[in-house]
Motif scaffolding. Sequence first.
Motif, PDB file in Angstrom:
ATOM      1  N   GLY A   1       0.674  22.814 -16.603  1.00 28.44           N
ATOM      2  CA  GLY A   1       0.267  23.993 -16.188  1.00 28.44           C
ATOM      3  C   GLY A   1       1.413  24.752 -15.500  1.00 28.44           C
ATOM      4  O   GLY A   1       1.643  26.150 -16.191  1.00 28.44           O
ATOM      5  N   GLU A   2       2.267  24.095 -15.181  1.00 30.08           N
ATOM      6  CA  GLU A   2       3.401  25.123 -14.488  1.00 30.08           C
ATOM      7  C   GLU A   2       4.429  25.317 -15.653  1.00 30.08           C
ATOM      8  O   GLU A   2       5.117  26.334 -15.460  1.00 30.08           O
ATOM      9  CB  GLU A   2       4.027  24.210 -13.401  1.00 30.08           C
ATOM     10  N   GLN A   3       4.543  24.482 -16.636  1.00 30.36           N
ATOM     11  CA  GLN A   3       5.442  24.889 -17.678  1.00 30.36           C
ATOM     12  C   GLN A   3       5.240  26.181 -18.307  1.00 30.36           C
ATOM     13  O   GLN A   3       5.824  26.866 -19.038  1.00 30.36           O
ATOM     14  CB  GLN A   3       5.453  23.697 -18.543  1.00 30.36           C
ATOM     15  N   VAL A   4       3.650  26.339 -18.638  1.00 30.31           N
ATOM     16  CA  VAL A   4       3.363  27.504 -19.181  1.00 30.31           C
ATOM     17  C   VAL A   4       3.634  28.807 -18.414  1.00 30.31           C
ATOM     18  O   VAL A   4       4.152  29.780 -19.033  1.00 30.31           O
ATOM     19  CB  VAL A   4       1.624  27.482 -19.374  1.00 30.31           C
ATOM     20  N   SER A   5       3.359  28.375 -17.257  1.00 31.49           N
ATOM     21  CA  SER A   5       3.858  29.743 -16.218  1.00 31.49           C
ATOM     22  C   SER A   5       5.215  30.099 -16.339  1.00 31.49           C
ATOM     23  O   SER A   5       5.416  31.248 -16.294  1.00 31.49           O
ATOM     24  CB  SER A   5       3.450  29.297 -14.873  1.00 31.49           C
ATOM     25  N   ILE A   6       6.082  29.067 -16.163  1.00 33.16           N
ATOM     26  CA  ILE A   6       7.499  29.576 -16.275  1.00 33.16           C
ATOM     27  C   ILE A   6       8.040  30.009 -17.449  1.00 33.16           C
ATOM     28  O   ILE A   6       8.742  31.268 -17.489  1.00 33.16           O
ATOM     29  CB  ILE A   6       8.380  28.337 -15.727  1.00 33.16           C
TER      30      ILE A   6
ATOM     31  N   ILE B   1      17.952  35.579 -13.294  1.00 37.74           N
ATOM     32  CA  ILE B   1      16.672  35.211 -12.432  1.00 37.74           C
ATOM     33  C   ILE B   1      16.450  34.082 -12.869  1.00 37.74           C
ATOM     34  O   ILE B   1      16.029  33.719 -14.034  1.00 37.74           O
ATOM     35  CB  ILE B   1      15.638  36.243 -12.523  1.00 37.74           C
ATOM     36  N   VAL B   2      16.218  32.910 -11.904  1.00 34.19           N
ATOM     37  CA  VAL B   2      16.042  31.555 -12.464  1.00 34.19           C
ATOM     38  C   VAL B   2      14.586  31.136 -11.939  1.00 34.19           C
ATOM     39  O   VAL B   2      14.274  31.365 -10.873  1.00 34.19           O
ATOM     40  CB  VAL B   2      16.747  30.404 -11.743  1.00 34.19           C
ATOM     41  N   ILE B   3      13.829  30.733 -12.939  1.00 34.25           N
ATOM     42  CA  ILE B   3      12.320  30.431 -12.642  1.00 34.25           C
ATOM     43  C   ILE B   3      12.138  28.996 -12.737  1.00 34.25           C
ATOM     44  O   ILE B   3      12.485  28.377 -13.971  1.00 34.25           O
ATOM     45  CB  ILE B   3      11.411  31.057 -13.871  1.00 34.25           C
ATOM     46  N   ILE B   4      11.567  28.454 -11.691  1.00 35.89           N
ATOM     47  CA  ILE B   4      11.336  26.886 -11.416  1.00 35.89           C
ATOM     48  C   ILE B   4       9.991  26.758 -11.650  1.00 35.89           C
ATOM     49  O   ILE B   4       9.348  27.315 -10.824  1.00 35.89           O
ATOM     50  CB  ILE B   4      12.094  26.353 -10.289  1.00 35.89           C
ATOM     51  N   ALA B   5       9.746  25.615 -12.252  1.00 35.06           N
ATOM     52  CA  ALA B   5       8.212  25.140 -12.437  1.00 35.06           C
ATOM     53  C   ALA B   5       7.942  24.220 -10.881  1.00 35.06           C
ATOM     54  O   ALA B   5       8.535  23.411 -10.676  1.00 35.06           O
ATOM     55  CB  ALA B   5       8.057  24.137 -13.417  1.00 35.06           C
ATOM     56  N   GLY B   6       6.753  24.950 -10.319  1.00 34.68           N
ATOM     57  CA  GLY B   6       6.579  24.279  -8.858  1.00 34.68           C
ATOM     58  C   GLY B   6       5.693  23.105  -9.198  1.00 34.68           C
ATOM     59  O   GLY B   6       5.517  22.721 -10.332  1.00 34.68           O
ATOM     60  N   PHE B   7       5.678  22.231  -8.098  1.00 31.83           N
ATOM     61  CA  PHE B   7       4.761  21.061  -7.983  1.00 31.83           C
ATOM     62  C   PHE B   7       5.295  19.664  -8.610  1.00 31.83           C
ATOM     63  O   PHE B   7       4.649  18.813  -8.289  1.00 31.83           O
ATOM     64  CB  PHE B   7       3.321  21.788  -8.759  1.00 31.83           C
ATOM     65  N   GLN B   8       6.226  20.024  -9.690  1.00 28.69           N
ATOM     66  CA  GLN B   8       6.752  18.907 -10.466  1.00 28.69           C
ATOM     67  C   GLN B   8       8.117  18.276  -9.920  1.00 28.69           C
ATOM     68  O   GLN B   8       8.671  19.121  -9.346  1.00 28.69           O
ATOM     69  CB  GLN B   8       6.744  19.034 -11.740  1.00 28.69           C
ATOM     70  N   GLY B   9       8.474  16.986 -10.378  1.00 27.62           N
ATOM     71  CA  GLY B   9       9.531  16.518 -10.272  1.00 27.62           C
ATOM     72  C   GLY B   9       9.817  15.249 -11.244  1.00 27.62           C
ATOM     73  O   GLY B   9       9.067  15.428 -12.310  1.00 27.62           O
TER      74      GLY B   9
ATOM     75  N   VAL C   1      17.841  35.722  -7.251  1.00 28.23           N
ATOM     76  CA  VAL C   1      16.603  35.355  -7.117  1.00 28.23           C
ATOM     77  C   VAL C   1      16.146  34.181  -7.903  1.00 28.23           C
ATOM     78  O   VAL C   1      16.523  34.151  -9.054  1.00 28.23           O
ATOM     79  CB  VAL C   1      15.597  36.776  -7.649  1.00 28.23           C
ATOM     80  N   VAL C   2      15.592  33.526  -7.126  1.00 28.70           N
ATOM     81  CA  VAL C   2      14.905  32.122  -7.712  1.00 28.70           C
ATOM     82  C   VAL C   2      13.503  32.256  -7.564  1.00 28.70           C
ATOM     83  O   VAL C   2      12.933  32.600  -6.465  1.00 28.70           O
ATOM     84  CB  VAL C   2      15.355  30.885  -6.989  1.00 28.70           C
ATOM     85  N   ILE C   3      12.740  32.170  -8.719  1.00 28.15           N
ATOM     86  CA  ILE C   3      10.993  32.238  -8.809  1.00 28.15           C
ATOM     87  C   ILE C   3      10.678  30.973  -8.779  1.00 28.15           C
ATOM     88  O   ILE C   3      11.072  29.982  -9.505  1.00 28.15           O
ATOM     89  CB  ILE C   3      10.770  32.971  -9.756  1.00 28.15           C
ATOM     90  N   VAL C   4       9.619  30.563  -8.103  1.00 29.51           N
ATOM     91  CA  VAL C   4       8.744  29.278  -8.267  1.00 29.51           C
ATOM     92  C   VAL C   4       7.458  29.610  -8.563  1.00 29.51           C
ATOM     93  O   VAL C   4       6.923  30.543  -7.944  1.00 29.51           O
ATOM     94  CB  VAL C   4       8.769  28.526  -7.150  1.00 29.51           C
TER      95      VAL C   4
END
Length: 448
Positions: free
Chosen positions: A107-112, A164-172, A70-73
Motif C-alpha cells: 500500500g505504501e509502495q504505491v503511494s511513494i 525531495i525524498v519520499i519514504i514509505a511509512g509504516f514499514q521496515g 524536505v522528507v515526505i512520509v
Amino acid sequence: MAAFQPSVRTNRDSSFVSRSPFSLGLLFACTMHIMPLTVQKFGGTSVANAEKIHRAARRAIRAHKAGHRVVIVVSAMGDTTDQLLALAHEVSSNPPKRELDVLLTTGEQVSIALMAMAINDAGCEAISLTAGQLGLVTDSVHTRARIRRIERQRLERELAAGKIVIIAGFQGIDDSGEITTLGRGASDTTAAALAAVLQADVCEIYTDVDGVYTADPRLVPDARKIDRISYDEMLELASAGAGVMHGRAIEFAMRFNVPMQVRSALTDAPGTMIVAPTEGMEAVAVRGVSLREDLAVVRLTGVPNVPGLAATVFAALAEKNIIVDDIIQNLYQNAESAILGFVVSSEDAAIARELADRLARDHEMGAVEFSEKVSKVSAVGVGMRSHSGVAATMFQALAREDINILAISTSEIVIGCVVPRQDGPRALAAVHAAFGLGDAVNENAASI
Ligand code: ADP
Ligand code: ASP
Ligand code: MG
C-alpha cells in the motif's frame, strides 16, 4: 524505544563529504546542514486520490522552494490497508504475520511512487524509497516491529542532491532482509523517527482534522482544537485511544525533542503544536479525553496468595509479546486467594485467554473470567499534578449517567475508567462535559 539508536555519524563521516574534504562538496554539505529540514507526513485520506496527491506534492514543493530540505512520509491511499487486510482474511482464516507484512507494505509502495511522479511532474526532483532501500531496520516482530536504526547515508545523499525524498511509512526491514510493519497507524512513527535521526526542525503530520482536539470530534461534536499540547499529554491521549497520532511517534519526538505539528492537509491553518511542557500548561487540570474500544478484560480468580505468581503470569504474557494495558490486582477474596485481572487489546485477547486458562490449570487457580465487551475512557492533563478533585469530578460524571465503573487506573497525568462497551461513547461525552472541555470560555480545557 530503548533499542532505537539514531545514527551517531556526523556530516563529516558521511560519504559525500569525507571523499572530498576540501572540495565544493564540503561547502555544499555545510550549506545543506544549515538549511532547515522539514519532515512532512501525509496520512491515508490526504493521499486518497490523484488530486490529493498533487495537493500534498504542491505543499512539499512549496517548502522546498522556500529553502527547506524536505522528507515526505506517506501512508497507503485511503483505506487500502483495511482492504488488503480484508482480502487476506478472505483468502486465509489465519494469515501468517510475515505474509501480512509483505502484503500490507504494498500500500505504501504505491503511494511513494505516485507522490514522486506528482512532484517530478511539477518540475521538482524527487525520489521514492522503501524501508529496505533506505535502511530503516527493525526487530523481527511481524505486524508490530520496532525501529532499531535508520541508515542516514542514502537519505543524506539524495537530500544533498537537492531532491525531495519520499519514504514509505509504516514499514521496515529486519537484519535478515525480511519485510516488517510497525503497527496500524505507524506512518506517524516513521515520520517522527526520521525527524529524530535527521534532527529535523519540525515534523508536520498532515491529516483529515485540523489538529488535536479535546476529544475525537467524530465522537464528541463540541470538542475543541488544542493549540499546544505537551509530549506527555499527547502520548497518554494516544495510548488511551486518540487515533490522531501513533503513540510511539510521540515517544521519538519527546526523546529527541522534535517539535511536532498536527495539521489539516486541506488548509493552511496552524494546527496543534506538540512540544515540551511550558509554564502555564498546568493551569488546566484536563487537556483532553479519549476512548479505547479495542480492549478485553481477563480475570484469574482464586489465585493462591503466594509470592511469585504475578511474576509468572506477566512473564508468560510478555513472552508472547502481549502488552498489558492495566492490571487490576489485590482484590482479595479471602486471606488465601486473590483475583488478578488485566486488560489487553482485543487483538491479543484470544491468546491472552488461552494463556490464562493454561496458567489457571498449572497453578491450581479458580475459573478464568473473560469479557471482550469493555472500553476505557481516560482523562489526561499535566495539570492533574497540581489540581485535586479530578478523580471525583470524573467519577461523578459517570455516576450521573448511571455508568458502572469496572476498573480504575491512575497515573500522574491520567485517570482511566474501564466501563461496559455500550456505555463508552456516553461516558466520553459526559467526562468531556464535566471538565468543561467544550466551553468556548476556556482555552482548550477548564480547571475544576
Ligand atoms: P491519517 O490517515 O491522516 O493518519 P487518522 O485517521 O489516523 O488519519 O487520524 C485522524 C482521525 O483521528 C480524525 O479523523 C479523528 O476522527 C481521529 N481522532 C481521534 N481522536 C482525536 C483527537 N483527540 N483529535 C483529533 N482527531 C482525533
Ligand atoms: N497504512 C497504515 C495503516 O493504515 C499505516 C498508517 O496509515 O499510518 O495502518
Ligand atoms: Mg493515522
